[in-house]
Design an enzyme around this catalytic site. Sequence first.
Site, mmCIF file in Angstrom:
data_model
loop_
_atom_site.group_PDB
_atom_site.id
_atom_site.type_symbol
_atom_site.label_atom_id
_atom_site.label_comp_id
_atom_site.label_asym_id
_atom_site.label_seq_id
_atom_site.Cartn_x
_atom_site.Cartn_y
_atom_site.Cartn_z
ATOM 1 N N PRO A 42 1.143 -0.834 -0.221
ATOM 2 C CA PRO A 42 -0.041 0.643 0.245
ATOM 3 C C PRO A 42 0.916 1.180 -0.293
ATOM 4 O O PRO A 42 1.607 1.111 0.856
ATOM 5 C CB PRO A 42 -0.310 -0.141 1.520
ATOM 6 C CG PRO A 42 -0.632 -1.242 1.756
ATOM 7 C CD PRO A 42 0.576 -2.008 0.876
ATOM 8 N N GLU A 43 0.485 1.604 -1.044
ATOM 9 C CA GLU A 43 0.765 3.640 -1.366
ATOM 10 C C GLU A 43 0.330 4.844 -0.555
ATOM 11 O O GLU A 43 -0.625 4.334 -0.548
ATOM 12 C CB GLU A 43 1.872 3.630 -2.097
ATOM 13 C CG GLU A 43 3.574 2.262 -2.477
ATOM 14 C CD GLU A 43 4.521 3.030 -3.059
ATOM 15 O OE1 GLU A 43 4.729 4.562 -3.072
ATOM 16 O OE2 GLU A 43 5.483 2.241 -3.662
#
Length: 264
Positions: free
Chosen positions: A2-3
């Site tokens: 997840p960014e």
Amino acid sequence: MPELPEVEFARRRLEAAAAGRRIRRVELFHPAARRHLPPRDQRALEGVRITGVERRAKIQLVHLEDGTRLEVHFRMTGDWAFTGSPEAAPLHERIRFTLDNGTRVHLVDSRAFAVVRRHAPGTFVWPPLGPEPLTDDFTVEGFHGVLAERRAPIKPVLLDQRVVAGVGNIYASEALWEARIHPETPAAQLTRARVQRLRDAIRVVLTSAPEGRYYTTAPDGGAPEEHWRVYGRSGETCRRCASRIRDCTQSGRRSFFCPRCQRR
DNA sequence: TGTGCCCTGGTA
DNA sequence: TACCAGGGCACA
């Protein structure tokens, strides 16, 4: 992994499901979760109402009615899942929050790196963070000024959350490809024009990021990994100049780049 | 500035 | 079976 776009997507889902609801029960299913959220903190959360969910960089901050803050960082593989009580719990469930309407909010995290921590009222302080890349705070002047003081290669500098908040390993490689900048270029050597290109490229890769959990869908409908221009594509041809994509390790992280069209 | 650690699923 | 991936932090 997840960014920033995925964390913002997660924040919105959590807020939609939990804002205004009271936490009825907190359960932990992994020793790593208990390390960050000991039994006393776990119990202190029960019975308290959630008022909203904020985000800065990749940190989600859950606001509770009594002034308590719940800090959430997904790290590598964390995400939220939501179920009703009769449904089976999802795989890799680490923490479960049962809300007063019966909704169950699950922290799912296969590698168990995610951190959920309680901060008593008035004690939470944001770590030092650079500007949010998708806001007007992320100016060319400010970015250029910060980079001018860093002699390290640009790629690891981009991962420093104090420089710009929310850029991770995948988007750092993607943005440098987009801006045609070699990842080993010393940050301080970038001209203002190249810094501007890089700032614009960061915004492009973040806004065109596939939205959803773990890139289950790409914007073009293709397989998620087909979305990346250089990340994970060593040995494949560059989509711009047809040279072979190469990779290297910088500060213990993989970097991917085109040796021909990304200049030092 | 670099390295190791925390973890575990996926791959070679 | 061994190794790799990665965000953030502690440490040298």
